[in-house]
Design a protein around this motif. Structure first.
Motif, PDB file in Angstrom:
ATOM      1  N   LEU A 208      25.231  69.618  67.986  1.00 46.65           N
ATOM      2  CA  LEU A 208      26.341  69.967  68.877  1.00 46.65           C
ATOM      3  C   LEU A 208      25.854  70.203  70.313  1.00 46.65           C
ATOM      4  N   LEU A 209      24.691  70.832  70.474  1.00 45.13           N
ATOM      5  CA  LEU A 209      24.233  71.208  71.814  1.00 45.13           C
ATOM      6  C   LEU A 209      23.969  70.009  72.728  1.00 45.13           C
ATOM      7  N   PRO A 210      23.226  68.972  72.282  1.00 45.71           N
ATOM      8  CA  PRO A 210      23.086  67.816  73.180  1.00 45.71           C
ATOM      9  C   PRO A 210      24.424  67.144  73.465  1.00 45.71           C
ATOM     10  N   HIS A 211      25.344  67.218  72.493  1.00 45.42           N
ATOM     11  CA  HIS A 211      26.691  66.675  72.698  1.00 45.42           C
ATOM     12  C   HIS A 211      27.416  67.456  73.795  1.00 45.42           C
ATOM     13  N   LEU A 212      27.398  68.791  73.703  1.00 52.13           N
ATOM     14  CA  LEU A 212      28.065  69.617  74.705  1.00 52.13           C
ATOM     15  C   LEU A 212      27.385  69.513  76.061  1.00 52.13           C
ATOM     16  N   ARG A 213      26.077  69.305  76.051  1.00 51.70           N
ATOM     17  CA  ARG A 213      25.348  69.146  77.311  1.00 51.70           C
ATOM     18  C   ARG A 213      25.898  67.960  78.100  1.00 51.70           C
ATOM     19  N   SER A 214      26.242  66.891  77.377  1.00 45.22           N
ATOM     20  CA  SER A 214      26.804  65.717  78.043  1.00 45.22           C
ATOM     21  C   SER A 214      28.272  65.926  78.408  1.00 45.22           C
ATOM     22  N   VAL A 215      29.065  66.478  77.466  1.00 41.15           N
ATOM     23  CA  VAL A 215      30.504  66.645  77.691  1.00 41.15           C
ATOM     24  C   VAL A 215      30.774  67.518  78.914  1.00 41.15           C
TER      25      VAL A 215
ATOM     26  N   VAL B 174      27.122  59.039  82.306  1.00 41.52           N
ATOM     27  CA  VAL B 174      28.343  59.011  81.496  1.00 41.52           C
ATOM     28  C   VAL B 174      29.495  59.448  82.388  1.00 41.52           C
ATOM     29  N   SER B 175      30.560  58.646  82.456  1.00 44.89           N
ATOM     30  CA  SER B 175      31.682  58.942  83.338  1.00 44.89           C
ATOM     31  C   SER B 175      32.483  60.132  82.816  1.00 44.89           C
ATOM     32  N   ALA B 176      33.312  60.714  83.691  1.00 39.90           N
ATOM     33  CA  ALA B 176      34.158  61.850  83.309  1.00 39.90           C
ATOM     34  C   ALA B 176      35.125  61.457  82.201  1.00 39.90           C
ATOM     35  N   GLN B 177      35.658  60.226  82.262  1.00 41.19           N
ATOM     36  CA  GLN B 177      36.589  59.758  81.231  1.00 41.19           C
ATOM     37  C   GLN B 177      35.885  59.620  79.881  1.00 41.19           C
ATOM     38  N   GLN B 178      34.666  59.121  79.906  1.00 41.51           N
ATOM     39  CA  GLN B 178      33.903  58.996  78.659  1.00 41.51           C
ATOM     40  C   GLN B 178      33.566  60.363  78.086  1.00 41.51           C
ATOM     41  N   ARG B 179      33.239  61.318  78.941  1.00 40.06           N
ATOM     42  CA  ARG B 179      32.946  62.667  78.461  1.00 40.06           C
ATOM     43  C   ARG B 179      34.166  63.298  77.819  1.00 40.06           C
TER      44      ARG B 179
ATOM     45  N   ALA C 100      36.601  61.701  76.291  1.00 35.19           N
ATOM     46  CA  ALA C 100      36.775  61.055  74.988  1.00 35.19           C
ATOM     47  C   ALA C 100      35.734  61.571  73.986  1.00 35.19           C
ATOM     48  N   ASP C 101      34.509  61.782  74.454  1.00 37.02           N
ATOM     49  CA  ASP C 101      33.459  62.280  73.575  1.00 37.02           C
ATOM     50  C   ASP C 101      33.789  63.658  73.008  1.00 37.02           C
ATOM     51  N   ALA C 102      34.468  64.480  73.812  1.00 35.31           N
ATOM     52  CA  ALA C 102      34.763  65.853  73.398  1.00 35.31           C
ATOM     53  C   ALA C 102      35.574  65.913  72.109  1.00 35.31           C
ATOM     54  N   GLN C 103      36.411  64.896  71.867  1.00 34.46           N
ATOM     55  CA  GLN C 103      37.277  64.908  70.683  1.00 34.46           C
ATOM     56  C   GLN C 103      36.499  64.763  69.375  1.00 34.46           C
ATOM     57  N   ALA C 104      35.242  64.344  69.455  1.00 32.60           N
ATOM     58  CA  ALA C 104      34.476  64.031  68.251  1.00 32.60           C
ATOM     59  C   ALA C 104      34.177  65.254  67.387  1.00 32.60           C
ATOM     60  N   THR C 105      34.287  66.461  67.948  1.00 35.85           N
ATOM     61  CA  THR C 105      33.943  67.649  67.160  1.00 35.85           C
ATOM     62  C   THR C 105      35.088  68.147  66.280  1.00 35.85           C
ATOM     63  N   GLN C 106      36.280  67.594  66.425  1.00 33.81           N
ATOM     64  CA  GLN C 106      37.422  68.121  65.681  1.00 33.81           C
ATOM     65  C   GLN C 106      37.284  67.917  64.169  1.00 33.81           C
ATOM     66  N   LEU C 107      37.071  66.679  63.735  1.00 34.02           N
ATOM     67  CA  LEU C 107      36.994  66.378  62.309  1.00 34.02           C
ATOM     68  C   LEU C 107      35.880  67.148  61.605  1.00 34.02           C
ATOM     69  N   PRO C 108      34.646  67.175  62.129  1.00 37.99           N
ATOM     70  CA  PRO C 108      33.589  67.910  61.423  1.00 37.99           C
ATOM     71  C   PRO C 108      33.925  69.371  61.180  1.00 37.99           C
ATOM     72  N   TYR C 109      34.493  70.035  62.165  1.00 31.59           N
ATOM     73  CA  TYR C 109      34.756  71.466  62.005  1.00 31.59           C
ATOM     74  C   TYR C 109      35.979  71.751  61.140  1.00 31.59           C
ATOM     75  N   VAL C 110      36.938  70.839  61.089  1.00 29.63           N
ATOM     76  CA  VAL C 110      38.037  70.989  60.124  1.00 29.63           C
ATOM     77  C   VAL C 110      37.498  70.885  58.706  1.00 29.63           C
ATOM     78  N   LEU C 111      36.614  69.922  58.470  1.00 29.03           N
ATOM     79  CA  LEU C 111      36.002  69.781  57.146  1.00 29.03           C
ATOM     80  C   LEU C 111      35.205  71.034  56.779  1.00 29.03           C
ATOM     81  N   VAL C 112      34.464  71.572  57.721  1.00 32.87           N
ATOM     82  CA  VAL C 112      33.687  72.793  57.487  1.00 32.87           C
ATOM     83  C   VAL C 112      34.617  73.953  57.124  1.00 32.87           C
TER      84      VAL C 112
END
Length: 401
Positions: free
Chosen positions: A12-19, A156-161, A163-175
């Protein structure tokens, strides 16, 4: 499960570092918030356990973790750095309650002479969660994002960041769903009650007893604190380190696959440690592991290329038994003070919050040089194993848990 959800942070941390476009100091500050929760929640957890018992405390801890995991959904949708921190803080408070309840429960539920081996064995199953978490986080977070599938330093552009932010939703719902199911299972389980000897001493007994008379606890608290700086620093900066051009020169998603080996080594080391402690004193086994950790961390701080990467991977094997062994040695002989001693040791997990110091060092002297902080931590653990863990004022065997 708590090993699993803790290690998801490593992806999660390298992901958030980019987002959120963070530097190393800001990135490690996220993990600091996680471990500040241990400082805030551990002693209140000890008092809660005295009121509701171990079983109910475990159920409450799992439920709090599930609530925090669901909080990551709005954090990703907005996206919001502040809500992310709050959600992670809530998850960590739930884990702190589980730690205070489960660790002493496992240590005192059986014969005292095998407490270190028993707790190390249980922590080995914790490591099974840490082994699978990087696969889970790498596949559902890093491999589904632009920042996770490009080399370190790629713009990484602001728009790409966004879009990337949405990727954490599914994993944490499953958790959250899995945690809710586990809480339901525990609510229906029949757990053995602890004997009266492990309960908190009454007021008259308490006046004659002091936690600070127990040398193994007094030095064990900073040992946990300092060890956590080492473990969390290595784990949270691993992907960024391996991705460096002069080390592994790979994407974050690819580096997550090597992170699996770090945590896999911790799992193997704990199973091996549980067996070794049936034949050798826990202090001697801890000293051997700490000495090996010192050597490989010097290698990680000085070598280049794959050699440095594999040195850092091997420290997982060396770190494996440190937490459960220090914990079991720290509460040895506390008798009716076990819950309070456990609360202090779990509070010391807040040492992981000082990973921000390593992030600050990485920004100023370089990521690889920041691992000299880890080397210093290994030195203290080695001293604790050789000298600091010797108990004083241990309660008589018939009184101790």
């Amino acid at each position: 499960m708590w090993g699993f959800i803790t290690v998801i942070n490593n992806t999660l941390l390298p992901h958030l570092r980019s987002v959120f476009d963070l530097n190393y100091t800001q990135t490690t500050l996220i993990e600091s918030v996680w471990f500040i929760a241990y400082a805030v929640a551990s002693m209140p957890s000890a008092f809660l356990i005295e009121r509701v018992g171990y079983k109910r405390a475990i159920i409450i801890g799992l439920s709090v973790m599930a609530l925090g995991a669901l909080g990551m959904v709005p954090a990703a949708r907005l996206p919001s750095f502040e809500i992310t921190l709050i959600a992670l803080f809530v998850i960590a408070c739930g884990i702190a309650l589980l730690q205070v309840a489960a660790n002493p429960y496992v240590a005192v539920i059986g014969p005292p002479e095998s407490s270190e081996s028993r707790l190390t064995l249980v922590q080995a199953f914790n490591s099974m969660g840490t082994f699978f978490a990087p696969y889970f986080g790498g596949y559902l977070i890093l491999s589904r994002t632009v920042s996770g599938t490009t080399l370190e330093g790629t713009a990484v552009s602001a728009q790409q960041r966004l879009a990337d932010a949405q990727a954490t939703q599914l994993p944490y719902v499953l958790v959250a769903v899995v945690l809710a199911v586990i809480a339901l299972v525990f609510s229906r389980a029949k757990l053995p009650a602890l004997g009266s000897a492990t309960g908190r001493a009454n007021a008259e007994q308490r006046q004659a007893l002091s936690l600070w008379q127990h040398r193994n606890l007094v030095f064990g608290v900073p040992a946990i604190f300092i060890y956590l700086i080492a473990e969390i620093g290595v784990a949270n900066l691993f992907i960024s380190f391996v991705s460096q051009p002069h080390i592994g020169n790979m994407t974050h998603a690819a580096a997550a696959n090597y992170l699996v080996l770090l945590w896999g080594g911790m799992m193997v080391g704990r199973f091996a440690g549980a067996v070794l402690m049936k034949r050798f004193a826990a202090e001697r086994v801890l000293a051997a592991y700490a000495g090996a950790a010192l050597l490989v961390m010097i290698g990680a701080a000085t070598l280049q290329g794959p050699a440095a990467m594999w040195a850092l991977i091997l420290v997982g094997l060396c770190h494996s038994i440190m937490f459960p062994t220090i914990f079991a040695l720290g509460i040895k002989g506390l008798g009716p003070l076990t819950e309070e001693g456990s609360g202090l040791l779990i509070t010391a997990i807040a040492g992981g919050a000082l990973v921000v110091v390593q992030g600050w060092l990485a920004d100023r002297v370089g990521l690889q040089n920041s691992f000299w902080l880890t080397v210093a931590c290994e030195v203290y653990v080695l001293w604790y194993a050789l000298s600091g863990a010797r108990p004083t004022h241990a309660l008589p065997p018939e009184t101790a848990p």
